[in-house]
Design a protein around this motif. Structure first.
Motif, mmCIF file in Angstrom:
data_model
loop_
_atom_site.group_PDB
_atom_site.id
_atom_site.type_symbol
_atom_site.label_atom_id
_atom_site.label_comp_id
_atom_site.label_asym_id
_atom_site.label_seq_id
_atom_site.Cartn_x
_atom_site.Cartn_y
_atom_site.Cartn_z
ATOM 1 N N ALA A 69 -33.484 -82.597 133.854
ATOM 2 C CA ALA A 69 -33.116 -83.544 132.799
ATOM 3 C C ALA A 69 -33.998 -84.790 132.793
ATOM 4 N N GLN A 70 -34.733 -85.017 133.904
ATOM 5 C CA GLN A 70 -35.654 -86.167 133.930
ATOM 6 C C GLN A 70 -36.736 -86.027 132.864
ATOM 7 N N PHE A 71 -37.001 -84.778 132.441
ATOM 8 C CA PHE A 71 -38.078 -84.543 131.479
ATOM 9 C C PHE A 71 -37.614 -84.702 130.026
ATOM 10 N N TYR A 72 -36.302 -84.904 129.812
ATOM 11 C CA TYR A 72 -35.812 -85.052 128.434
ATOM 12 C C TYR A 72 -36.220 -86.426 127.908
ATOM 13 N N ASP A 73 -36.412 -86.446 126.604
ATOM 14 C CA ASP A 73 -36.730 -87.710 125.947
ATOM 15 C C ASP A 73 -35.458 -88.580 125.881
ATOM 16 N N PRO A 74 -35.584 -89.913 125.969
ATOM 17 C CA PRO A 74 -34.378 -90.759 125.851
ATOM 18 C C PRO A 74 -33.554 -90.457 124.588
ATOM 19 N N ASP A 75 -34.238 -90.122 123.480
ATOM 20 C CA ASP A 75 -33.489 -89.758 122.247
ATOM 21 C C ASP A 75 -32.627 -88.529 122.484
ATOM 22 N N GLN A 76 -33.155 -87.582 123.251
ATOM 23 C CA GLN A 76 -32.394 -86.351 123.523
ATOM 24 C C GLN A 76 -31.181 -86.655 124.402
ATOM 25 N N VAL A 77 -31.316 -87.640 125.286
ATOM 26 C CA VAL A 77 -30.176 -88.046 126.120
ATOM 27 C C VAL A 77 -29.097 -88.666 125.215
ATOM 28 N N GLU A 78 -29.530 -89.449 124.242
ATOM 29 C CA GLU A 78 -28.561 -90.041 123.297
ATOM 30 C C GLU A 78 -27.871 -88.946 122.478
ATOM 31 N N GLN A 79 -28.632 -87.904 122.125
ATOM 32 C CA GLN A 79 -28.023 -86.782 121.387
ATOM 33 C C GLN A 79 -26.956 -86.098 122.248
ATOM 34 N N LEU A 80 -27.206 -86.018 123.550
ATOM 35 C CA LEU A 80 -26.214 -85.399 124.454
ATOM 36 C C LEU A 80 -24.964 -86.271 124.570
ATOM 37 N N ALA A 81 -25.161 -87.588 124.580
ATOM 38 C CA ALA A 81 -23.996 -88.492 124.631
ATOM 39 C C ALA A 81 -23.143 -88.311 123.367
ATOM 40 N N ARG A 82 -23.811 -88.093 122.244
ATOM 41 C CA ARG A 82 -23.071 -87.862 120.986
ATOM 42 C C ARG A 82 -22.298 -86.535 121.046
ATOM 43 N N VAL A 83 -22.902 -85.534 121.699
ATOM 44 C CA VAL A 83 -22.213 -84.244 121.890
ATOM 45 C C VAL A 83 -20.881 -84.465 122.612
ATOM 46 N N VAL A 84 -20.913 -85.298 123.649
ATOM 47 C CA VAL A 84 -19.699 -85.586 124.424
ATOM 48 C C VAL A 84 -18.678 -86.312 123.538
#
Ligand SMILES: Nc1ncnc2c1ncn2[C@@H]1O[C@H](COP(=O)(O)OP(=O)(O)O)[C@@H](O)[C@H]1O
Ligand SMILES: Cc1cn([C@H]2C[C@H](O)[C@@H](COP(=O)(O)O)O2)c(=O)[nH]c1=O
Length: 218
Positions: free
Chosen positions: A87-102
């Motif tokens: 997950a270190q390789f994910y873009d910060p935008d993709q991390v925000e997309q995952l937070a929205r999933v939650v």
């Protein structure tokens, strides 16, 4: 209530094993999940652990919108959880997309990744996970420095020499393992986990071996 959990530590501390165990435990209880990864050492679209487990996963690319990937599948067939490795390789935008999933889908996200790079700097993706996660957990298995202390940092070596400058992302393995990556003109890149003291002093296990040899000769 779904959670965003970031399991974070050094290389070789059992993160991918835990990712696959987490998926297994949820799946055998009838929960439905999706697996994502990015740049696994074993190749594209797989989560592999050094303990020998491996499982197919969806490869995250530069342009992958994780909200679209998860929400479209969830609409067709409801999901309970998502596992994200490397997950270190994910873009910060993709991390925000995952937070929205939650938050918007009530789907758990379990992410696994190294915290910092070989220069002890946070990966941008890991930084965003730390900022947004409901919980940051350190895996229970401790990787050890050659001195026996808990390893807290990742070192990169090129042709056996520890380096502190270079590209942030170079896929590779810890030096005791097979499968290290030869990056051609730059040399052979390997990694080693160290305690802070030995990372700061740039003393890898080669240092101990030289010391042992010198003591034998004296
Ligand atoms: N031959 C082995 N026997 C038992 N455990 C092993 C073996 N090889 C590796 N491991 C365990 O696997 C861990 C690394 O697991 P892995 O999931 O690949 O780590 P990470 O994803 O954090 O880099 C090591 O810390 C060690 O505990
Ligand atoms: C420290 C560091 C690591 N990497 C790469 C090397 C590996 O391919 C992964 C970590 O995998 P693991 O399953 O946690 O062992 O990250 C990198 O690209 N840059 C670095 O600084």
């Amino acid at each position: 209530m779904a959670e965003l959990v970031f399991f974070s530590g050094t290389m070789d501390c059992g993160k991918s094993t835990l990712a696959l165990q987490t998926d297994h435990n949820h799946r055998v209880q009838g929960r439905r999940g999706l697996l994502f990864t990015r740049f696994d050492r074993a190749g594209a679209a797989v989560i592999s652990s050094r303990i020998g487990l491996a499982r197919a996963a969806l490869e995250v690319g530069d342009g992958t919108d994780l909200w679209v990937e998860v929400s479209s599948r969830h609409a067709a067939d409801p999901l309970d959880y998502v596992v994200c490795d490397e997950a270190q390789f994910y873009d910060p935008d993709q991390v925000e997309q995952l937070a929205r999933v939650v938050d918007d889908l009530d789907v758990d996200v379990f992410a696994f990744g190294i915290t910092a790079d070989f220069r002890t700097r946070l990966f941008p993706g890991s930084a965003r996970f730390i900022e947004l996660a409901d919980r940051v957990q350190v895996p229970q298995v401790e990787a050890l420095c050659w001195c026996g202390r808990r390893a807290t940092h990742n070192a990169r070596t090129v042709d056996g020499q520890m380096v502190v400058a270079g590209e942030q992302v170079v896929v590779g393995d810890v030096s005791a393992q097979e499968g290290t990556l030869d990056v051609g003109p730059v040399g052979t890149v390997e990694y080693e986990v160290l305690c802070r003291r030995h990372h700061t002093r740039r003393q890898t296990k080669a240092h101990r071996e030289i010391g042992l040899r010198e003591r034998q000769l004296s």
